[in-house]
Design an enzyme around this catalytic site. Structure first.
Site, short mmCIF file in Angstrom:
data_model
loop_
_atom_site.label_atom_id
_atom_site.label_comp_id
_atom_site.label_asym_id
_atom_site.label_seq_id
_atom_site.Cartn_x
_atom_site.Cartn_y
_atom_site.Cartn_z
N GLY A 1 15.98 34.59 -2.28
CA GLY A 1 15.96 33.42 -2.47
C GLY A 1 15.99 32.53 -1.36
CE1 TYR A 2 18.89 35.71 2.39
CE2 TYR A 2 17.83 36.28 4.23
CZ TYR A 2 18.36 36.55 3.46
OH TYR A 2 19.55 37.54 3.51
CB SER A 3 12.75 29.66 2.50
OG SER A 3 12.62 30.77 3.21
CB SER B 1 7.38 36.73 -1.79
OG SER B 1 7.34 36.32 -0.71
CD GLU C 1 11.99 39.48 5.60
OE1 GLU C 1 13.42 38.62 5.17
OE2 GLU C 1 11.58 38.45 5.50
CB SER D 1 8.48 30.56 12.45
OG SER D 1 9.05 30.33 13.52
C1 LIG Z 1 3.38 33.81 2.22
C2 LIG Z 1 4.82 33.50 1.97
C3 LIG Z 1 6.19 34.52 2.03
C4 LIG Z 1 7.21 34.27 1.84
N1 LIG Z 1 8.30 34.52 1.92
C5 LIG Z 1 9.46 34.16 1.39
C6 LIG Z 1 10.28 35.15 0.67
O1 LIG Z 1 10.29 35.34 0.24
N2 LIG Z 1 11.60 34.07 0.77
C7 LIG Z 1 12.50 32.98 0.86
O2 LIG Z 1 12.78 32.88 1.12
N3 LIG Z 1 10.80 32.32 1.63
C8 LIG Z 1 9.59 33.01 2.00
N4 LIG Z 1 8.59 32.28 3.24
C9 LIG Z 1 9.29 31.29 3.40
C10 LIG Z 1 8.93 31.65 5.57
O3 LIG Z 1 10.12 32.17 5.74
C11 LIG Z 1 9.20 30.09 6.28
O4 LIG Z 1 7.99 29.85 5.63
C12 LIG Z 1 9.48 30.50 7.13
O5 LIG Z 1 10.85 30.74 7.16
C13 LIG Z 1 9.15 29.17 7.89
O6 LIG Z 1 9.59 28.28 7.69
P1 LIG Z 1 9.12 26.37 7.39
O7 LIG Z 1 7.91 27.31 6.52
O8 LIG Z 1 9.62 25.76 6.39
O9 LIG Z 1 8.59 26.21 8.36
P2 LIG Z 1 9.02 24.86 9.23
O10 LIG Z 1 10.26 25.37 9.60
O11 LIG Z 1 8.94 23.78 8.97
O12 LIG Z 1 8.36 25.24 10.71
C14 LIG Z 1 7.17 24.61 10.91
C15 LIG Z 1 6.70 25.03 12.60
O13 LIG Z 1 7.32 24.35 13.21
C16 LIG Z 1 7.84 26.38 14.30
N5 LIG Z 1 9.35 25.57 14.71
C17 LIG Z 1 10.32 25.42 13.89
N6 LIG Z 1 11.71 25.24 14.10
C18 LIG Z 1 10.96 25.06 15.80
C19 LIG Z 1 12.19 25.98 17.13
N7 LIG Z 1 13.43 26.34 16.72
N8 LIG Z 1 11.28 25.90 17.53
C20 LIG Z 1 10.72 26.26 17.76
N9 LIG Z 1 9.21 26.28 16.35
C21 LIG Z 1 9.96 25.47 15.40
C22 LIG Z 1 7.74 26.64 13.45
O14 LIG Z 1 7.72 28.93 13.87
C23 LIG Z 1 6.33 26.43 12.45
O15 LIG Z 1 5.74 26.70 13.86
C24 LIG Z 1 7.88 32.91 3.59
C25 LIG Z 1 6.73 32.25 3.12
C26 LIG Z 1 5.53 32.09 3.37
C27 LIG Z 1 4.41 31.27 4.02
#
Ligand SMILES: Cc1cc2nc3c(=O)[nH]c(=O)nc-3n(C[C@H](O)[C@H](O)[C@H](O)COP(=O)(O)OP(=O)(O)OC[C@H]3O[C@@H](n4cnc5c(N)ncnc54)[C@H](O)[C@@H]3O)c2cc1C
Length: 729
Positions: A124-126, A158, A241, A371
């Site tokens: 539970g991070y995001s 997840s 991870e 990412s």
């Molecule tokens: C299938 C799946 C499973 C997941 N499982 C888990 C889980 O088990 N637990 C959990 O906690 N999270 C989970 N996540 C969440 C995942 O870690 C986040 O989706 C990820 O950290 C990106 O955050 P966001 O989706 O809010 O995108 P955003 O942070 O909003 O990013 C949107 C876009 O902007 C880019 N971006 C953002 N900040 C910057 C920057 N400073 N510089 C350049 N580019 C940037 C990103 O790379 C991306 O392309 C999961 C996500 C998916 C899709």
């Protein structure tokens, strides 16, 4: 220390996996189906009962005590036998945090359930407002007696719908810097006040959820470490991870699946050829990835700092997986893509349809766990602040590399100085007057010299020529040339009459016989000052031609390295070796040259990237250093990642050759990689220098050209790709 018999170990793992992993679970893997909790837990219990529950934990915590190679074998064999990899959240993510930061009581309480597969964890991070900027998270935990009261929301969690526990980062303070108010709590998912809601994703698989917390009471005893230190623990967990990419076995499994698929769904000849070449490209990147994975596992087990390894592994492995899935969906083609809704397997190719889901699922690889863009921010941060040296270790570190680096950096080194340092003697056996050193020493010399920007073709003059001579049968001329090439009394050039030689031959011919007449022209032979002889090396003859009387016109390679065009006006050659003896000499020398040209390329990439970093720091536009622009920082990160993967591929090929294995396949892949990657890095450097990148004055220009030239030395990328495609390596 007892010697580990890796072959016996591999056989033991294979036999165990084949006989003990339940058939229905292996079928799920074969069918690329989502592994359910029940299946994963059953498999973990089987491994645990056998003492193999936690290969990545120390023995005192229930680990296996295996070394990095055994762990690698274990993961690989599991993938090859179609057993699932172990479930990661408990073993690979939380486990290391409990070991490092948990209390004894927490270890006793939580680790047994992870080990035997009874307890299922999720992360539970995001949060809806906190993705990449995780430290901005707002789910709050307020202290109330011996409990925290948690309120807020997690997203993208997840496995939350099938897990028992969630490890969650929560905010316990808003007073200080945002990172400082974060705490890591372990929360049972059946706690009153928790609601889990499915998120529908493009792959049609249920794996992510929203998790809502409404005044959920969590005992303080479930807090890891200290309040407010959760960011440190959470980051440590994330680095583990990201190390997930070190287990390259699933990527290889994916590769095999795509390969089989593309064999069935090939299409036209052009499409098949295109797919085959792209698969070879991907496979060559996987060679480096495998080596990167081994290095990371080894470093983690030795407790060394991992530096950029987790980020490098994550970006490279995830991009490879996406490239594979991209190929799969192209192979599957529009027929199946348009029938995605079909559920009756008799009416459609079920395997093809599953690949469409796999393709969609894999789009998440470069988003989750930090990412690609976030990883590139981290990489660029290191390169612009800490420099390249700490994160670009030499292929063979040590005094030999250091000395060559110094020699290169000092500048002004010519052939006489090279002779003085004894480099042409390196690979020649002691009983022939050489140093009798190994391939690794030669690699250290070539890489050190290249990083020091020394401008000489050491691969040809210090390795190929002496090796050809030392492996030819003894004889008066042979002895004279070998000794002379090492002490300077003879200067021997080499023309490889093979595809790798890349020579421009016009009307060139060789008579048969003992003293054959040489006629015609050979252009582009690597030159040395005062050359006395030329070796003509082919698969069936090794000849020596005295150069007096041969017409010599000076020329140069793309990067200005001296070559000569030779016009043989009826010169006579002397036979040094024929038949199998000649083939043997060539086979001993040419692969070493090929490897060293890859070494030269990856060695040269380091100063090119370093000089480009320095340029971006020094050059100002729009009132700030260019280094501040993220788009440029990411390009530097890309150049670094390219170098990282390339140098790992070259290292793997070197190890295969040094271990005495005939390694033509990994050598061809490493050379393909280094040739392509040299070009990518050179193009990046030219672009990031702007107009200056086009000028001759810039020191980086010579190195850029050298990178481009290295792509042609000892066969270009296409030559090696064709060899690999022919399937006989
Ligand atoms: C299938 C799946 C499973 C997941 N499982 C888990 C889980 O088990 N637990 C959990 O906690 N999270 C989970 N996540 C969440 C995942 O870690 C986040 O989706 C990820 O950290 C990106 O955050 P966001 O989706 O809010 O995108 P955003 O942070 O909003 O990013 C949107 C876009 O902007 C880019 N971006 C953002 N900040 C910057 C920057 N400073 N510089 C350049 N580019 C940037 C990103 O790379 C991306 O392309 C999961 C996500 C998916 C899709």
């Amino acid at each position: 220390m007892t010697q580990i018999d890796y072959t016996a170990f591999e056989a033991e793992v294979r036999s165990f996996a084949e006989t003990h992993c339940p058939a229905d679970i292996r079928q799920m893997v074969r069918d690329s189906k989502k592994i359910t909790r029940d299946a994963w837990s059953r498999w973990q219990k089987v491994l645990f009962d056998h003492g193999w529950g936690a290969p990545n934990w120390p023995v005192e915590h229930g680990g296996t005590g295996w070394d990095a190679r055994q762990r690698y074998i274990f993961d690989t064999v599991l993938a090859e036998t179609r057993c699932p990899p172990q479930y990661h959240h408990g073993l690979r993510h939380l486990g290391p945090v409990l070991i490092k930061y948990g209390s004894q009581e927490q270890r006793d309480r939580f680790m047994p359930g992870i080990l035997d597969g009874t307890d299922w964890w999720c992360q539970g991070y995001s949060e809806p407002g906190s993705g990449s900027d995780l430290a901005s998270l707002r789910t709050k935990a307020e202290r109330d007696g011996d409990d925290y009261v948690v309120t807020g929301q997690k997203i993208w969690t997840s496995h939350a719908h099938e897990a028992d526990w969630i490890y969650a980062l929560v905010r316990t303070s808003v007073e200080d810097k945002k990172q400082k108010g974060i705490t890591l709590l372990l929360i049972p998912l059946d706690s009153p006040g928790i609601t889990v809601k499915q998120i529908r994703t493009i792959d049609n698989i249920h794996h992510v959820n929203e998790v809502f917390f409404e005044s959920v009471r969590v005992p303080v005893a479930n807090r890891i470490g200290e309040e407010g230190q959760g960011w440190t623990y959470g980051k440590y967990l994330l680095s583990h991870e990201r190390l997930g990419g070190a287990n390259t076995a699933p990527t290889f499994q994916l590769f095999d699946g795509v390969k089989r698929l593309t064999e069935r769904h090939g299409g036209s000849a052009l499409r098949r050829a295109d797919i085959q070449l792209r698969l070879i490209e991907i496979e060559s990147r996987m060679l480096g990835l495998k080596e990167q994975g081994r290095a990371a596992v080894g470093a983690a087990m030795r407790g060394e700092s991992l530096g950029l390894m987790p980020s490098g592994l994550k970006v490279i492995s995830c991009n490879i997986q996406q490239a594979l899935c991209d190929l799969a969906i192209e192979a599957v083609g529009p027929t199946h893509a348009a029938r995605r809704g079909t559920v009756d397997p008799d009416q459609a190719d079920a395997e093809a349809l599953r690949w469409i889901s796999t393709y969609f699922l894999n789009r998440s690889r470069t988003i989750v766990g930090g990412s690609d863009e976030v990883q590139k921010n981290l990489i660029a941060g290191q390169l612009f602040k800490g420099g390249l040296d700490p994160v670009a270790p030499a292929l063979v570190p040590g005094p030999v590399f250091d000395a060559a680096l110094r020699a290169g950096t000092d500048g002004g080194i010519n052939w006489a100085a090279v002779l003085g340092m004894g480099w042409p003697m390196t690979l020649v056996p002691e009983d022939q007057g050489g140093a009798g050193a190994g391939l690794e020493d030669m690699v250290a010399i070539v890489e050190g010299a290249a990083r020091g920007t020394l401008d000489l073709n050491l691969a040809m003059h210090c390795a190929v020529t002496p090796l050809l001579l030392s492996h030819a049968p003894a004889g008066a001329l042979h002895d004279r040339l070998l000794a002379g090439h090492m002490d300077g009394s003879a200067v021997v050039l080499t023309a490889l009459l093979t595809d790798e030689g890349g020579l421009d031959s016009r009307d060139f011919s060789l008579e048969p016989g003992a003293n054959p007449l040489v006629s015609g022209m050979l252009g582009g032979v690597e030159a040395l000052p005062g050359a006395t002889h030329l070796l003509l090396a082919s698969a069936d003859r090794l000849l020596a031609v005295p150069l007096d009387g041969v017409g010599i016109a000076e020329n140069a390679t793309l990067d200005g390295r001296p070559t000569v065009d030779l016009r043989f006006g009826g010169a006579r050659a002397e036979v040094l070796a024929e038949g199998t003896a000649a083939a043997r000499a060539l086979n001993m020398a040419q692969p070493v040259g090929t490897l060293l040209s890859g070494v030269d390329a990856v060695g040269t990439m380091v100063p090119v990237i370093a000089q480009t970093v320095a340029y971006l720091q020094g050059r100002r536009q729009f009132d700030q250093p260019l280094a501040e622009f993220q788009v440029l920082r990411h390009r530097i990160a890309d150049m670094y990642l390219t170098y990282l993967n390339s140098s790992a591929a070259v290292l793997r090929a070197m190890n295969d050759m040094a271990e005495g294995e005939t390694a033509p396949r990994s050598l061809a892949m490493a050379k393909l990689r280094s040739s392509r990657d040299a070009k990518t890095v050179a193009h990046g450097a030219i672009q990031l220098h702007g107009g200056m990148g086009m000028t001759e004055e810039l020191p980086t220009t010579r190195l850029n050209k050298r990178l481009l030239q290295s792509g042609f030395d000892f066969g270009d990328a296409m030559l090696h790709a064709e060899r690999l495609a022919a399937g006989n390596l």
